[in-house]
Scaffold this active site. Structure first.
Site, mmCIF file in Angstrom:
data_model
loop_
_atom_site.group_PDB
_atom_site.id
_atom_site.type_symbol
_atom_site.label_atom_id
_atom_site.label_comp_id
_atom_site.label_asym_id
_atom_site.label_seq_id
_atom_site.Cartn_x
_atom_site.Cartn_y
_atom_site.Cartn_z
ATOM 1 N N SER A 27 -48.667 103.898 42.087
ATOM 2 C CA SER A 27 -47.307 103.997 41.344
ATOM 3 C C SER A 27 -47.233 105.038 41.630
ATOM 4 O O SER A 27 -45.972 105.185 41.808
ATOM 5 C CB SER A 27 -49.157 104.539 40.450
ATOM 6 O OG SER A 27 -48.044 105.077 39.271
ATOM 7 N N ASP A 82 -58.443 109.027 45.181
ATOM 8 C CA ASP A 82 -59.021 110.603 45.328
ATOM 9 C C ASP A 82 -60.190 110.380 45.857
ATOM 10 O O ASP A 82 -60.664 110.440 47.520
ATOM 11 C CB ASP A 82 -59.069 111.234 44.136
ATOM 12 C CG ASP A 82 -58.464 112.182 43.354
ATOM 13 O OD1 ASP A 82 -57.961 111.983 43.726
ATOM 14 O OD2 ASP A 82 -58.925 111.926 41.783
ATOM 15 N N HIS A 107 -52.044 115.781 42.841
ATOM 16 C CA HIS A 107 -53.434 115.900 42.780
ATOM 17 C C HIS A 107 -54.351 116.880 43.491
ATOM 18 O O HIS A 107 -54.371 116.401 44.809
ATOM 19 C CB HIS A 107 -54.186 114.756 42.244
ATOM 20 C CG HIS A 107 -55.242 115.014 41.532
ATOM 21 N ND1 HIS A 107 -55.520 115.956 40.368
ATOM 22 C CD2 HIS A 107 -56.528 114.628 41.509
ATOM 23 C CE1 HIS A 107 -56.407 116.684 39.765
ATOM 24 N NE2 HIS A 107 -57.607 115.469 40.560
ATOM 25 N N GLU A 230 -54.912 100.389 15.625
ATOM 26 C CA GLU A 230 -52.935 101.795 14.735
ATOM 27 C C GLU A 230 -53.718 102.781 15.699
ATOM 28 O O GLU A 230 -52.772 104.098 15.176
ATOM 29 C CB GLU A 230 -53.918 101.907 13.347
ATOM 30 C CG GLU A 230 -54.003 100.389 12.383
ATOM 31 C CD GLU A 230 -53.946 100.710 11.440
ATOM 32 O OE1 GLU A 230 -54.014 101.814 10.901
ATOM 33 O OE2 GLU A 230 -53.809 99.927 10.359
#
EC number: 1.1.1.86
Length: 334
Positions: A27, A82, A107, A230
């Site tokens: 990603s 990680d 990170h 919702e």
């Protein structure tokens, strides 16, 4: 006081003439690599054979095993999960580092908790976009950017800060703004957000709400709509304008219920529990548990994952999403 850097604040292009190895092509990896390449930088990909290896080649990159990519690079950005960074660093990156190389991360987990301990003669910096890789890439192509964080762990060459800011600019981040931080702050706040709110907190809140309604005799389908489906409507409003936008957009009944019932659910005890979660992050209890479980084949992790997969809310959700073709539904294969 928060310090933010923009394009005009990056006076020197410290990446000029340097080769950048992006280790990983998932990603974040594909976004960093493509943005840097589009900005004219010399980028190679370090990755093991597999789908990502083939995809990087299809995208026009020179792709090498990690060790070979590191050998030829001046700046090495590690964009791997990680749990595998430590082994890859020990076996393929560390033996090939040279004095005044720059080692970078998106990170801080493995640096902050000591899984990776770079030699003193290399620069170590952080550039962490606050969004997923596909958004980092899309906004770059559109001419904007995702805000990012940057920080310096060690500056052996005297140029670590300039290199980090140049890297942030190279992926487009300084268009939106780059906030200065530390590996410690980035790591601890990121883990806390995931555990107490975004993932752990929200998932248990939704699950508990669903169980409360079903146990009281209400139809599971209605419970799913009210506490999970919702949620996206509320989160979208929050994302666009904060809590004030939510309260502006909902009914007076809902807003009144927010004020009088929210504190009954999220009590002062919950905040104390959050503090305990933060303490476990700060003192290394969480990282040690994660690292040890990884060494043991993720036995605890996979057991917990399987338990959650079987919850009633998942079964009901899969059935209801079939009624809503407007949703790009995803079924996670087990």
């Amino acid at each position: 006081m928060t310090t933010v850097y923009y394009d005009q604040d990056v006076k020197t292009d410290a990446l000029q003439g340097k080769k950048i190895a992006v280790v990983g092509y998932g990603s974040q990896g594909h976004a960093h690599a493509q943005n840097l390449k589009d900005n004219g930088y010399d980028v190679v990909i370090g990755i093991r054979p597999g789908r990502s290896f083939d995809k990087a080649k299809e995208d026009g990159f020179d792709v090498f095993p990690v060790a070979e990519a590191v050998k030829q690079a001046d700046v090495i950005m590690v964009l791997l999960p990680d749990e595998i960074q430590g082994d890859v660093y020990k076996n393929e990156i560390e033996p090939n580092l040279e004095k005044h190389n720059a080692l970078a991360f998106a990170h801080g987990f493995n640096i902050h908790f000591g899984v990776i301990q770079p030699p003193a003669d290399v620069d170590v910096f952080l550039v962490a976009p606050k969004g997923p890789g596909h958004l980092v890439r899309r906004t770059f192509v559109e001419g904007s950017a995702v805000p990012s964080l940057f920080g310096i762990q060690q500056g052996a060459s005297g140029q670590a800060r300039n290199i980090a800011l140049s890297y942030a600019k190279g992926i487009g981040a300084t268009r939106a703004g780059v906030i200065e931080t530390t590996f410690k702050e980035e790591t601890e706040t990121d883990l806390f957000g995931e555990q107490a709110v975004l993932c752990g907190g929200v998932s248990k809140l939704i699950q508990s709400g669903f169980e409360t309604l079903v146990e009281a005799g209400y139809q599971p389908e209605l419970a799913y709509f009210e506490v999970l489906h919702e949620m996206k409507l509320i989160v979208d409003l929050m994302y666009e304008g904060g809590m004030e936008n939510v309260r502006y957009s909902i009914s007076n009944t809902a807003e009144f219920g927010d004020y009088v019932s929210g504190p009954r659910v999220i009590t002062p005890d919950v905040k104390e529990n959050m503090k305990a979660v933060l303490t476990d992050i700060q003192n290394g209890n969480f990282s040690n548990r994660f690292i040890e479980d990884n060494k043991n084949g993720f036995k605890e992790f996979y057991k917990l994952r399987e338990e959650q997969h079987g919850h009633q809310i998942e079964k009901v959700g899969r059935e209801l999403r079939e009624m809503m073709p407007f949703i790009k539904s995803k079924s996670i294969e087990k």
